[in-house]
Design an enzyme around this catalytic site. Structure first.
Site, PDB file in Angstrom:
ATOM      1  NE  ARG A 188     -99.943 -46.475  -5.498  1.00 12.42           N
ATOM      2  CZ  ARG A 188    -101.063 -45.834  -5.149  1.00 12.42           C
ATOM      3  NH1 ARG A 188    -100.999 -44.726  -4.450  1.00 12.42           N
ATOM      4  NH2 ARG A 188    -102.242 -46.307  -5.490  1.00 12.42           N
ATOM      5  NE  ARG A 235     -94.589 -39.025   9.388  1.00 14.69           N
ATOM      6  CZ  ARG A 235     -94.363 -38.440   8.210  1.00 14.69           C
ATOM      7  NH1 ARG A 235     -95.066 -37.391   7.841  1.00 14.69           N
ATOM      8  NH2 ARG A 235     -93.437 -38.894   7.418  1.00 14.69           N
ATOM      9  NE  ARG A 270     -89.081 -38.409  -0.743  1.00  7.89           N
ATOM     10  CZ  ARG A 270     -90.131 -38.282   0.049  1.00  7.89           C
ATOM     11  NH1 ARG A 270     -91.257 -37.747  -0.413  1.00  7.89           N
ATOM     12  NH2 ARG A 270     -90.091 -38.696   1.302  1.00  7.89           N
ATOM     13  NE  ARG A 330     -90.514 -42.702   4.186  1.00 10.64           N
ATOM     14  CZ  ARG A 330     -89.598 -42.766   3.223  1.00 10.64           C
ATOM     15  NH1 ARG A 330     -88.337 -42.531   3.497  1.00 10.64           N
ATOM     16  NH2 ARG A 330     -89.941 -43.046   1.996  1.00 10.64           N
ATOM     17  CE  LYS A 337     -99.319 -38.386   3.802  1.00 13.18           C
ATOM     18  NZ  LYS A 337     -98.507 -37.182   3.982  1.00 13.18           N
TER      19      LYS A 337
HETATM   20  P1  AMP Z   1     -92.888 -36.978   4.553  1.00 18.86           P
HETATM   21  O1  AMP Z   1     -92.581 -36.166   3.344  1.00 18.86           O
HETATM   22  O2  AMP Z   1     -94.141 -36.524   5.259  1.00 18.86           O
HETATM   23  O3  AMP Z   1     -92.875 -38.450   4.292  1.00 18.86           O
HETATM   24  O4  AMP Z   1     -91.706 -36.694   5.599  1.00 18.86           O
HETATM   25  C1  AMP Z   1     -90.364 -37.015   5.294  1.00 18.86           C
HETATM   26  C2  AMP Z   1     -89.598 -37.247   6.591  1.00 18.86           C
HETATM   27  O5  AMP Z   1     -89.641 -36.070   7.419  1.00 18.86           O
HETATM   28  C3  AMP Z   1     -90.154 -38.347   7.477  1.00 18.86           C
HETATM   29  O6  AMP Z   1     -89.671 -39.628   7.100  1.00 18.86           O
HETATM   30  C4  AMP Z   1     -89.645 -37.934   8.855  1.00 18.86           C
HETATM   31  O7  AMP Z   1     -88.263 -38.216   9.001  1.00 18.86           O
HETATM   32  C5  AMP Z   1     -89.785 -36.408   8.801  1.00 18.86           C
HETATM   33  N1  AMP Z   1     -91.116 -35.944   9.261  1.00 18.86           N
HETATM   34  C6  AMP Z   1     -92.082 -35.341   8.513  1.00 18.86           C
HETATM   35  N2  AMP Z   1     -93.159 -35.047   9.248  1.00 18.86           N
HETATM   36  C7  AMP Z   1     -92.877 -35.468  10.509  1.00 18.86           C
HETATM   37  C8  AMP Z   1     -93.607 -35.456  11.741  1.00 18.86           C
HETATM   38  N3  AMP Z   1     -94.861 -34.955  11.809  1.00 18.86           N
HETATM   39  N4  AMP Z   1     -93.004 -35.996  12.828  1.00 18.86           N
HETATM   40  C9  AMP Z   1     -91.755 -36.500  12.773  1.00 18.86           C
HETATM   41  N5  AMP Z   1     -91.016 -36.550  11.651  1.00 18.86           N
HETATM   42  C10 AMP Z   1     -91.562 -36.040  10.516  1.00 18.86           C
END
Ligand code: AMP
Length: 195
Positions: free
Chosen positions: A127, A92, A133, A144, A16
């Protein structure tokens, strides 16, 4: 060029991020990535970053009110009215989707589409383990993905009910996947232009 108003959905590790960056290059929307915004806040040591850090490291979700607040502030900026947006990592949860619906009505910018980049769980797990990371420990990945299935996957039906969901096969060469995405978005935009 007509401004696009898009959501990109997909499991973590679906590609993504890569595809979102390419969509931004092609359609020039404002990229609203909640993960990037939160990581920037953590790096800068802001109050938001301090609140979010432990949750991000554990693979938990940051609270809906906090996230809805930062997204609504960003979407209210004039560059978004002019250039459109690509929401990435948001909404989300069902509560976030409901909040988003209200902001978009207020802003007068209805969504053109929500595109789901579809990659199976086994493939995204492999992946993520490979990319290494800081928040990609096995435990955090599992957490997640479980949250994705329980909180985010129901949003697919939510978008489908509104006639906004497009599912794109995310397996295969990056350029081929990008071509699929651009085709469905161009299809949506040509319908919008004709109406
Ligand atoms: P991402 O890069 O989108 O995978 O986001 C990394 C982390 O940020 C996630 O594992 C969550 O802890 C937090 N996060 C990002 N977007 C959201 C969202 N829309 N709602 C809640 N937590 C978020």
């Amino acid at each position: 060029m007509t401004a696009v108003h898009l959501v990109i959905l997909g499991r973590q590790g679906s590609g993504k991020g890569t595809q979102a960056a390419r969509l931004v290059e092609l359609y020039r929307p404002i990229h609203v990535s909640t993960g990037d915004m939160l990581r920037a806040a953590v790096a800068a040591g802001t109050e938001l970053g301090l609140q979010a850090r432990a949750l991000i490291d554990a693979g938990d979700l940051v609270g809906d009110d906090l996230i809805n607040g930062i997204v609504s502030e960003r979407l209210a900026q004039p560059d978004v009215a002019e250039n459109g947006f690509l929401l990435d990592g948001y909404p989300r949860t069902p509560d976030q989707a409901a909040a988003m619906e209200v902001f978009l009505v207020e802003a007068g910018t209805p969504l053109d589409a929500a595109v789901n980049l579809d990659v199976p769980v086994d493939e995204v797990t492999a992946r993520m383990l490979a990319r290494g990371r800081a928040d990609d420990t096995e435990e955090a990945i599992r957490r997640r993905l479980a949250l994705y299935e329980s909180e985010t996957a129901p949003l697919l039906a939510w978008f489908a009910d509104r006639g906004l969901l497009d599912v794109v096969d995310g397996l295969g060469d990056v350029d081929v996947v990008f071509g699929r995405l651009a085709d469905v978005i161009d299809g949506r935009m040509s319908v919008a232009d004709a109406s």
